[in-house]
Structure formats: structure tokens, C-alpha cells
Design an enzyme around this catalytic site. Sequence first.
Site, mmCIF file in Angstrom:
data_model
loop_
_atom_site.group_PDB
_atom_site.id
_atom_site.type_symbol
_atom_site.label_atom_id
_atom_site.label_comp_id
_atom_site.label_asym_id
_atom_site.label_seq_id
_atom_site.Cartn_x
_atom_site.Cartn_y
_atom_site.Cartn_z
ATOM 1 N N TYR A 120 -16.420 -3.924 4.632
ATOM 2 C CA TYR A 120 -15.027 -3.526 4.898
ATOM 3 C C TYR A 120 -14.637 -3.910 6.324
ATOM 4 C CZ TYR A 120 -11.267 -0.234 6.212
ATOM 5 O OH TYR A 120 -10.117 0.336 6.701
ATOM 6 N N GLY A 178 0.830 -1.212 0.000
ATOM 7 C CA GLY A 178 0.000 0.000 0.000
ATOM 8 C C GLY A 178 0.854 1.247 0.000
ATOM 9 N N GLN A 211 -2.209 7.023 0.876
ATOM 10 C CA GLN A 211 -1.941 8.169 1.770
ATOM 11 C C GLN A 211 -0.895 7.799 2.823
ATOM 12 O OE1 GLN A 211 -4.809 10.966 4.246
ATOM 13 N NE2 GLN A 211 -4.553 9.060 5.364
ATOM 14 N N LYS A 247 -11.839 -6.524 7.760
ATOM 15 C CA LYS A 247 -10.755 -6.059 8.636
ATOM 16 C C LYS A 247 -10.767 -6.804 9.974
ATOM 17 C CE LYS A 247 -8.369 -2.687 6.557
ATOM 18 N NZ LYS A 247 -6.906 -2.560 6.522
ATOM 19 N N GLU A 266 -13.171 1.179 12.441
ATOM 20 C CA GLU A 266 -14.420 0.632 11.891
ATOM 21 C C GLU A 266 -14.774 -0.695 12.557
ATOM 22 O OE1 GLU A 266 -16.634 1.832 9.330
ATOM 23 O OE2 GLU A 266 -15.574 3.681 9.799
ATOM 24 N N THR A 302 -8.451 -0.979 12.124
ATOM 25 C CA THR A 302 -9.252 0.238 11.994
ATOM 26 C C THR A 302 -10.317 0.402 13.076
ATOM 27 O OG1 THR A 302 -10.994 1.223 10.605
ATOM 28 C CG2 THR A 302 -10.601 -1.100 10.280
ATOM 29 N N GLN A 332 -8.516 -2.441 0.115
ATOM 30 C CA GLN A 332 -9.641 -1.704 -0.484
ATOM 31 C C GLN A 332 -10.164 -0.929 0.718
ATOM 32 O OE1 GLN A 332 -12.253 0.217 -1.290
ATOM 33 N NE2 GLN A 332 -13.579 -1.388 -0.486
HETATM 34 P P1 NAP Z 1 -5.424 4.338 0.639
HETATM 35 O O1 NAP Z 1 -4.911 5.720 0.435
HETATM 36 O O2 NAP Z 1 -6.724 3.929 0.046
HETATM 37 O O3 NAP Z 1 -4.277 3.334 0.121
HETATM 38 C C1 NAP Z 1 -4.520 1.969 -0.049
HETATM 39 C C2 NAP Z 1 -3.296 1.330 -0.664
HETATM 40 O O4 NAP Z 1 -3.552 -0.082 -0.844
HETATM 41 C C3 NAP Z 1 -2.933 1.881 -2.057
HETATM 42 O O5 NAP Z 1 -1.544 1.949 -2.158
HETATM 43 C C4 NAP Z 1 -3.481 0.817 -2.989
HETATM 44 O O6 NAP Z 1 -2.817 0.738 -4.224
HETATM 45 C C5 NAP Z 1 -3.161 -0.430 -2.154
HETATM 46 N N1 NAP Z 1 -3.908 -1.608 -2.593
HETATM 47 C C6 NAP Z 1 -5.238 -1.754 -2.718
HETATM 48 N N2 NAP Z 1 -5.537 -2.992 -3.143
HETATM 49 C C7 NAP Z 1 -4.365 -3.650 -3.298
HETATM 50 C C8 NAP Z 1 -4.005 -4.947 -3.738
HETATM 51 N N3 NAP Z 1 -4.925 -5.837 -4.121
HETATM 52 N N4 NAP Z 1 -2.701 -5.293 -3.758
HETATM 53 C C9 NAP Z 1 -1.746 -4.395 -3.398
HETATM 54 N N5 NAP Z 1 -2.024 -3.141 -3.005
HETATM 55 C C10 NAP Z 1 -3.320 -2.773 -2.958
HETATM 56 O O7 NAP Z 1 -5.521 4.018 2.209
HETATM 57 P P2 NAP Z 1 -4.845 4.757 3.463
HETATM 58 O O8 NAP Z 1 -5.776 5.810 3.927
HETATM 59 O O9 NAP Z 1 -3.439 5.077 3.159
HETATM 60 O O10 NAP Z 1 -4.929 3.593 4.561
HETATM 61 C C11 NAP Z 1 -3.875 2.645 4.701
HETATM 62 C C12 NAP Z 1 -4.403 1.425 5.436
HETATM 63 O O11 NAP Z 1 -4.896 1.810 6.711
HETATM 64 C C13 NAP Z 1 -5.555 0.691 4.765
HETATM 65 O O12 NAP Z 1 -5.400 -0.672 5.049
HETATM 66 C C14 NAP Z 1 -6.793 1.229 5.462
HETATM 67 O O13 NAP Z 1 -7.840 0.283 5.395
HETATM 68 C C15 NAP Z 1 -6.258 1.404 6.857
HETATM 69 N N6 NAP Z 1 -6.881 2.445 7.680
HETATM 70 C C16 NAP Z 1 -6.959 3.721 7.207
HETATM 71 C C17 NAP Z 1 -7.483 4.712 8.015
HETATM 72 C C18 NAP Z 1 -7.586 6.147 7.542
HETATM 73 O O14 NAP Z 1 -8.318 6.918 8.177
HETATM 74 N N7 NAP Z 1 -6.850 6.545 6.503
HETATM 75 C C19 NAP Z 1 -7.925 4.398 9.313
HETATM 76 C C20 NAP Z 1 -7.807 3.085 9.762
HETATM 77 C C21 NAP Z 1 -7.265 2.117 8.949
HETATM 78 P P3 NAP Z 1 -3.309 1.598 -5.517
HETATM 79 O O15 NAP Z 1 -2.663 2.953 -5.356
HETATM 80 O O16 NAP Z 1 -2.768 0.811 -6.635
HETATM 81 O O17 NAP Z 1 -4.803 1.663 -5.471
HETATM 82 O O1 G4F Z 2 -14.587 9.751 5.041
HETATM 83 P P1 G4F Z 2 -15.348 8.488 5.112
HETATM 84 O O2 G4F Z 2 -15.670 7.815 3.820
HETATM 85 O O3 G4F Z 2 -14.518 7.544 6.068
HETATM 86 P P2 G4F Z 2 -14.910 6.231 6.907
HETATM 87 O O4 G4F Z 2 -16.103 5.568 6.367
HETATM 88 O O5 G4F Z 2 -14.949 6.641 8.334
HETATM 89 O O6 G4F Z 2 -13.655 5.291 6.613
HETATM 90 C C1 G4F Z 2 -12.321 5.780 6.723
HETATM 91 O O7 G4F Z 2 -11.891 5.696 8.067
HETATM 92 C C2 G4F Z 2 -11.822 4.356 8.597
HETATM 93 C C3 G4F Z 2 -11.368 4.460 10.057
HETATM 94 O O8 G4F Z 2 -12.490 4.645 10.871
HETATM 95 C C4 G4F Z 2 -10.852 3.550 7.770
HETATM 96 F F1 G4F Z 2 -10.757 2.289 8.266
HETATM 97 C C5 G4F Z 2 -11.317 3.508 6.326
HETATM 98 O O9 G4F Z 2 -10.333 2.819 5.547
HETATM 99 C C6 G4F Z 2 -11.450 4.943 5.788
HETATM 100 O O10 G4F Z 2 -10.173 5.515 5.731
HETATM 101 O O11 G4F Z 2 -16.732 8.724 5.888
HETATM 102 C C7 G4F Z 2 -16.794 9.297 7.165
HETATM 103 C C8 G4F Z 2 -18.249 9.571 7.552
HETATM 104 C C9 G4F Z 2 -19.191 8.386 7.323
HETATM 105 O O12 G4F Z 2 -20.060 8.232 8.421
HETATM 106 C C10 G4F Z 2 -19.996 8.772 6.095
HETATM 107 O O13 G4F Z 2 -21.321 8.238 6.082
HETATM 108 O O14 G4F Z 2 -18.728 10.613 6.711
HETATM 109 C C11 G4F Z 2 -20.021 10.283 6.250
HETATM 110 N N1 G4F Z 2 -20.262 10.986 4.993
HETATM 111 C C12 G4F Z 2 -21.217 11.946 4.815
HETATM 112 N N2 G4F Z 2 -21.232 12.367 3.538
HETATM 113 C C13 G4F Z 2 -19.636 10.805 3.819
HETATM 114 C C14 G4F Z 2 -20.229 11.676 2.902
HETATM 115 N N3 G4F Z 2 -18.608 10.009 3.467
HETATM 116 C C15 G4F Z 2 -18.150 10.060 2.186
HETATM 117 N N4 G4F Z 2 -17.092 9.288 1.827
HETATM 118 N N5 G4F Z 2 -18.741 10.885 1.246
HETATM 119 C C16 G4F Z 2 -19.787 11.713 1.554
HETATM 120 O O15 G4F Z 2 -20.293 12.429 0.705
#
Ligand code: NAP
Ligand code: G4F
Length: 363
Positions: free
Chosen positions: A152, A9, A13, A156, A130, A128, A84
Site C-alpha cells: 500500500y 472515493g 469515510q 502511495k 504510511e 498518507t 484500496q
Molecule cells: P475508505 O473508507 O476505504 O474509502 C475508499 C474509497 O475509495 C471508497 O469510496 C471506495 O469505493 C473507493 N475506491 C476504491 N477502489 C476504487 C476504484 N478502483 N475506483 C473508484 N473508487 C474506488 O478510505 P478513507 O479512510 O475514506 O480514506 C480516503 C483516502 O485517504 C484513501 O486514499 C486512503 O488511502 C487515504 N488515507 C486515509 C487515511 C485514514 O486514516 N483514513 C490516512 C491517510 C490517507 P467503494 O465504496 O466502492 O469501495
Molecule cells: O487501523 P489500521 O489497519 O490502520 P493503518 O494500517 O495505520 O492504515 C490506516 O491509516 C493509514 C495512515 O497512516 C492510511 F493510509 C491507511 O489507508 C489506513 O487508513 O492499523 C493500525 C495499527 C497497525 O499497526 C496494525 O498492525 O493497528 C495494528 N493492529 C493491531 N491489531 C491492527 C489490529 N490493525 C487492524 N486493522 N486489525 C487488527 O486486529
Amino acid sequence: MNRIALITGVTGQDGSYLSEFLLEKDYEVHGIIRRSSVDYRERIAHLEGHPRFHLHYGDLGDSMSLMSVIGSVRPDEIYNLAAQSHVQVSFDVPENTADIDATGVLRVLEAVRLCGLGESCRIYQASTSELYGKVEEVPQNENTPFHPYSPYAVAKQYGFWIVKEYREAYGMFCCSGILFNHESERRGETFVTRKITLAAARIAQGRQDRLYLGNLSSLRDWGYARDYVECMWLILQNKKPEDYVIATGVQHSVREFCQLAFHYAGMELEFTGEGMEEKGIDKKSGKVLVEVSPDFYRPTDVVNLWGDPSKARKELGWNPVKTSFEELVRLMVEHDMKKVSMERAKEQIRTNLEEYLEKGIIK
Ligand code: NAP
Ligand code: G4F
């Protein structure tokens, strides 16, 4: 000898910030990337060519590629960030989400074991908030029961438990960071925070009329991604493999995020109405700038995430409030205001060039 880290990944981000962080710590950093028809790796473009930064093709759905990369790189640390990661999208592609976010974790763990690295390689799993889903307590800590509430989160949950299983069954140093939402200028554009900051910048510069959102009352504990990658590293430097909640301990609604983002973009929003009829109105012009659309509602939505980072603060010495909510929103809006004005400037230059070519002023 430099320590060797492998990041799945890496183009995401967190992967991009973590790569920068580990390179600064003198690591040799390897990243797994997927083949794509457009080989445009925006978030890590500035790192390509760095002598300690290497990329390998692979996929979390492909055990052989994982075995091959892990077997040849022989990392000291693996950060499994690939997923994903979009909750709403997981309702549209639940099988792929399960394959990558659940079985993918197993593939990484097994590859490490089968390559004979089970005793030497430490593994970080991107778990996460979630997992708490339809929350059973507020705020949430390491002992709060899980109640996943989307395909999702269910995937996870498997990832979380299989990591725990490999730790107990094989004594492997593998742990989960249970990270609450973390955002940045590099956040994907369809997550709510980035969608809002980009729209605020576009509306402020006359490039968009209105922003459509889903549930405005949803509550999140939003932190800054750049601060959170430090914690991923700290978790793997710990004496014992343990799981940690990583959060700020401060909660805000989507509506509040919106108001603050528009404020930094130079507009004051007032929300009126309820549910699907709620609207965000510009106080100065009286124009409706934000509306609710059913398209962004989820079949089941997680609405009350609020983390308690006490364990990480106490045991890892991590500061959860290095970047405040206000600072985070300001950073993102400033970035997007510049991005939109650059886009406008580029368009203007293109239009001028086309005109000069047409008129024969330049050839
Ligand atoms: P992101 O920006 O969506 O990045 C996801 C990464 O996974 C990208 O590099 C993507 O590659 C890669 N990927 C997806 N499917 C793959 C596959 N089949 N094989 C290899 N690589 C693959 O996510 P992020 O926000 O950086 O989050 C990083 C991790 O933390 C994720 O596991 C997410 O679920 C978890 N997480 C995120 C948050 C948050 O708030 N950001 C919070 C809790 C947990 P491509 O660029 O090719 O699509
Ligand atoms: O920004 P979101 O899509 O993030 P969500 O669903 O919290 O997931 C992110 O954080 C997780 C950690 O808790 C990660 F595990 C996951 O990979 C990802 O990074 O939505 C945040 C909230 C939700 O409740 C959604 O229903 O915002 C609400 N929302 C309201 N309007 C919206 C929108 N979300 C999105 N994406 N787009 C809207 O227009």
C-alpha cells in the site's frame, strides 16, 4: 456560480464527510462511484437527492470513465480519495493496490490535462503517513525521509511523486495532504479503531465474547476524520500548491485505544502477559476479553507514527486538536453502543413477528 468539486472515493469515510463539508460551502459536488452488485451506499445515503449532489459511475482503473466524467463535469477542484486503503489487505492484493493507488493517480492527472483543465483545475491527492513507514525520525514532518513498508505504502509513494512531478513539469496546482490516521463513526469496520469500538459495544451488550487483535504496541497519531476534511479543502485554497502533514501531534498505542474504548463501554481492562500471550482482562469479572491472534500481524508493520502538524497550523490556520483523542474514542463508542442496541431491537422485533405469524396471531 457555485464552485464545482469532484470527489473520487465519495462513498468512503472521508468522501462522505468531505461531501457534507463542501455542500455546506455551497459547492456543486460530484462523486465517482463504482458499480457493485449491492448498491448500498450507507455513508452518503442521506445526501442522495440533494440538488447539488451528483453521482457518476467510474473507476480509478478505467481511464475512459475518468476522462468522460472529468470532461463533462469540468471541476474546479478534484479530491482524489479513491484507493484500496487497507494496509493489511494490500499484502493480499498488491497488484490491484498498485493499479488503483499508484497508476490510478496518474490516470486522474492525465485526464485533467487531456481534458484541457490543467491550468484551471486544482487537485488534492490523499497521501498518507504510511509513506514514513519504517520511520527514520520521530515525530514526522514534511522533511522526514520516506521509507514505505507495505505494498500500500509503496503504491502511495508513486502517487505522491507523480503529483509532485505534474506540479513541476506542467505547473499544475496539485498537492498532497500527508494525512495521519483519522477515524470516526464511519470508519471501515476492519480498521483497528472501529474493530475495537464495535467489539467493546458488542461485548458490553452480550453479543460477543472476545476481541482478537494483532500488534497491541503499535503507535498511531489518531485524529477525527470530520476535522481532517477541512484541511483537504484548505490545502486547495492556498496561494501556492504545497504538501502538508495533517496530524494531531499526539500519539497512543493500540492497547491504550482499547482500554479507553472498553472504559467508555463500561468495562475496565487490565493487560497482562507479553507478545502473543498478552491478554486484556476485565478487572471486575476476571474474564479475558482481549487476546492476540497471529492472523492480524502483518509481514512488515509500521509501529511508530507521530505527526508534526506545525506547517499546517502556521500556514493554513488549521487547528489540529479540535477533537481530542478521548473525545474521538467516546464518540465512536457511543455511536457503536447505539448501533448494537438497534440491531438487538430489530432482531427482537423480527423474532416476535415470526412467532406471531407462526401462531396465526397476525397474517
Ligand atoms: P475508505 O473508507 O476505504 O474509502 C475508499 C474509497 O475509495 C471508497 O469510496 C471506495 O469505493 C473507493 N475506491 C476504491 N477502489 C476504487 C476504484 N478502483 N475506483 C473508484 N473508487 C474506488 O478510505 P478513507 O479512510 O475514506 O480514506 C480516503 C483516502 O485517504 C484513501 O486514499 C486512503 O488511502 C487515504 N488515507 C486515509 C487515511 C485514514 O486514516 N483514513 C490516512 C491517510 C490517507 P467503494 O465504496 O466502492 O469501495
Ligand atoms: O487501523 P489500521 O489497519 O490502520 P493503518 O494500517 O495505520 O492504515 C490506516 O491509516 C493509514 C495512515 O497512516 C492510511 F493510509 C491507511 O489507508 C489506513 O487508513 O492499523 C493500525 C495499527 C497497525 O499497526 C496494525 O498492525 O493497528 C495494528 N493492529 C493491531 N491489531 C491492527 C489490529 N490493525 C487492524 N486493522 N486489525 C487488527 O486486529
